[in-house]
Each structure stands twice: as C-alpha cells, then as structure tokens.
Design an enzyme around this catalytic site. Sequence first.
Site, short mmCIF file in Angstrom:
data_model
loop_
_atom_site.label_atom_id
_atom_site.label_comp_id
_atom_site.label_asym_id
_atom_site.label_seq_id
_atom_site.Cartn_x
_atom_site.Cartn_y
_atom_site.Cartn_z
N ARG A 111 -5.29 6.00 -5.72
CA ARG A 111 -6.47 6.47 -5.00
C ARG A 111 -6.71 5.71 -3.70
O ARG A 111 -6.94 6.31 -2.65
CB ARG A 111 -7.71 6.36 -5.90
CG ARG A 111 -7.89 7.50 -6.86
CD ARG A 111 -8.53 7.04 -8.15
NE ARG A 111 -7.69 6.08 -8.84
CZ ARG A 111 -6.66 6.44 -9.64
NH1 ARG A 111 -6.41 7.70 -9.85
NH2 ARG A 111 -5.91 5.53 -10.22
N THR A 112 -6.69 4.37 -3.77
CA THR A 112 -7.05 3.60 -2.58
C THR A 112 -6.04 3.82 -1.47
O THR A 112 -6.40 4.11 -0.33
CB THR A 112 -7.14 2.10 -2.93
OG1 THR A 112 -8.09 1.92 -3.98
CG2 THR A 112 -7.58 1.30 -1.72
N LYS A 141 11.55 -12.29 0.88
CA LYS A 141 12.42 -13.34 1.43
C LYS A 141 11.67 -14.66 1.60
O LYS A 141 12.24 -15.63 2.08
CB LYS A 141 12.96 -12.89 2.80
CG LYS A 141 13.71 -11.57 2.76
CD LYS A 141 14.10 -11.14 4.17
CE LYS A 141 14.78 -9.78 4.17
NZ LYS A 141 15.10 -9.31 5.55
N ARG A 162 -3.67 -4.69 0.17
CA ARG A 162 -3.97 -4.97 -1.23
C ARG A 162 -3.01 -6.06 -1.70
O ARG A 162 -1.81 -5.99 -1.45
CB ARG A 162 -3.82 -3.74 -2.11
CG ARG A 162 -3.84 -4.07 -3.61
CD ARG A 162 -3.94 -2.85 -4.48
NE ARG A 162 -5.27 -2.25 -4.40
CZ ARG A 162 -5.70 -1.29 -5.22
NH1 ARG A 162 -4.91 -0.81 -6.15
NH2 ARG A 162 -6.91 -0.81 -5.08
N HIS A 190 -13.27 -5.88 -3.68
CA HIS A 190 -12.80 -4.54 -3.33
C HIS A 190 -13.95 -3.85 -2.58
O HIS A 190 -14.60 -2.94 -3.10
CB HIS A 190 -12.44 -3.76 -4.59
CG HIS A 190 -11.54 -2.59 -4.36
ND1 HIS A 190 -11.32 -2.05 -3.10
CD2 HIS A 190 -10.80 -1.83 -5.22
CE1 HIS A 190 -10.48 -1.03 -3.20
NE2 HIS A 190 -10.15 -0.88 -4.47
#
Length: 372
Positions: A111-112, A141, A162, A190
């Site tokens: 969704r986000t 890396k 995120r 959030h």
Amino acid sequence: MQTALHSRCQRTCKAASSRPGSAKVPVCRGASLTRSATATPAGALTNNGASMDWHLQKLKHVVDSGDFNRAAVDVVFKEALKMEKVRPGSPESRVLEGYIMSTLFYEPSTRTRLSFESAMSRLGGTVLSTESAGEYSSAAKGETLEDTVRTVEGYADCIVIRHSQEGSAKRAAAVASVPILNAGDGPGQHPTQALLDLYTIQREIGRLENIKIGMVGDLANGRTVRSLCMCLSMYPGVEVFFVAPDVVRMRDDVKDYLTKRGVKWTEVSDLREVAGLVDVLYQTRIQRERFTDMDSYNAARGKYIIDKELMKILQPHAVVMHPLPRVDEITTDVDSDPRAAYFRQARNGLYVRMALLKLCLADKMTADDLNK
C-alpha cells in the site's frame, strides 16, 4: 519543527508557477468512497482556519508525526480533499510534471509504496524505484544510508524511504537537500500513515475531537499506532484504549507522551468491552518479522480477533480501521459491514500522499516570499 526549505524548491518555484498544472481548482472526479463520500462536508475537514500555504508551516521533511501541528494537518486535509477530485488529463493532473520521486524501500510494502508511486504518477511526475533496496542497492555492498541519500538526491526531487531501523528517516533528512518522506522506520514512525488515518477518521466519523479509539494488537512494534497517538494528542477530548497481549503492550514512551499532553488512556484486556465504547476500533496485526522468539509470537497472535460476533457490539456509527496487511485478526466476513473502513482507509492514503507530494514539491511560495 524543520525550518529550512530545500534548495531545489527555491530554484524551481518560479518555473512551477507557469506550468500547466498551476491551476488551483481541481476538476471533479467523483469520489468512490461509499460510506464517507457524503458523510463529511468539505468545510468540516478543517478546525482552525489554517492558512493554505504549506511553507507557513515551515515543514521541509515528513519524517516525524511530532512535527505536525493542527494547522499543518489542516493544510494537508484541504489539499487531500482536492486530490480526491483530480481527473486524468486535467491541468491538476500535471502539477508535478517534470518532478522526479525516488522510492527507497528496504522493507516490503504494498500500500505505502504503490500509493506513493500512484500519487506521483497521477500528478504527472516520474518515479525512480529500487526493489528491496537492502538487497539490490549498493547497501548490499556496505554503502551507508547517508551516502545512498546523498547520491539519490542528485537524481530526484524527493525521496520516499522505508527502513527497518528506527530513526533512519531522521538520519536521511539530516543529510538531504531534498524532501525526505518517511514511509516507515522499523517500529518507530509512520507519519504519512498517521495523516491518512486522521483523514479517514475525519471522513468517517466527522470529527477528530472528543472521540474514543481502541488500539488493538501489536502496539509495541506498531509504528502506525505510535504515530497516530502523537497526532491524536493535538485534539481535545480524545480517549485511547490500548488492547494488546502482554508481550506487545504499548511502550511507555507513547503513554508518557499522551499523559504529558493530557490525553486519557487506559490499558484494557477485554476487547468486547472496548468495542462497545469506541468510535474507532483500530486493529493491527501481530508483526512476526519483529519477533526473535517465536514462542512469544505464538503467544501473542490470535488473542484479539474482530469477527461478526464482535461487530454486533460495535456502535452503529463506529468504524473498524486497519493499516493492513491483515493476517487473521479481522475475519473476511466483516468486510461487507459498512463500518469496515480499512479499504477506504487504504484509498485515502493515495489522496493524502498526493497532497503531501504536491505541497512539498509544487507549492509556489517560498519562505523568503512570505517574509517580504
């Protein structure tokens, strides 16, 4: 609160005013929200007559729910209401034409991520994305988050991130010259979810003041409930009920935050008792990925489930919300109940994120302009 304006916005604000998408009034699209489309008039989405200019709120990044005051929330809500009516092909659908958004998702998302990418596309912008950034970007890396941000900001006008580590969005914002939008940092914050949750409550219930909300499930690891508590503390008369298994009870920092702001909260063990009291029942899943001990996870899951029997206790005007995804904490036979608002809630995420992107990137007034 963040005070600096990013340099790219300063350089492009004059050009943005002449773009095809500079019109202020959107073309009606016809909202598809069934229960809420007519429940709340546009004027009811604001409470204090806040100025519509985003930069009066002096926000550069969207990283912490605590950075928002009521005026800033009102600005977002007014803009989100317009975003509900944006029609493809209209001038408003080109307001971010020429802008580029990068999405850096180190954790899975449906969704986000998709709502941010859809939001940018619906406003005419372009998306640069990397799948599973922790595995397929240079982070694999050994590149630091700060170096990744410094690199990516050379390609994009804003970065949506995120990450699994709490505080990662603030680290990114500390080195970024473009807006950082926090799409979730581990069990921390959030903020865009909190804003869309507020917007949903306002659209569904018709107010944010004097509401009772039951927060259920994984409250220790749930960044959505943490952020929502911070935002709700701005509104008078809010009462919060925390319903969670012992191993995932709400953390003390949030309870202390609410106490300092005069918000009444109670920890309750009986979900049925809470269901009959609240205006909003906010369910969350037990987050398996946050557990290192599977015995604790198994002890927590399945304890509080919303089903048709529990819905009989819910007040007629009340709604059930969930940030999704769900596992087994809301049975599918609840979906047909008009008080099940979680899919409308997900759709609202598109409008709120459209609003935030437009405000961060295409607001044509700078702080210097406003102070003249």
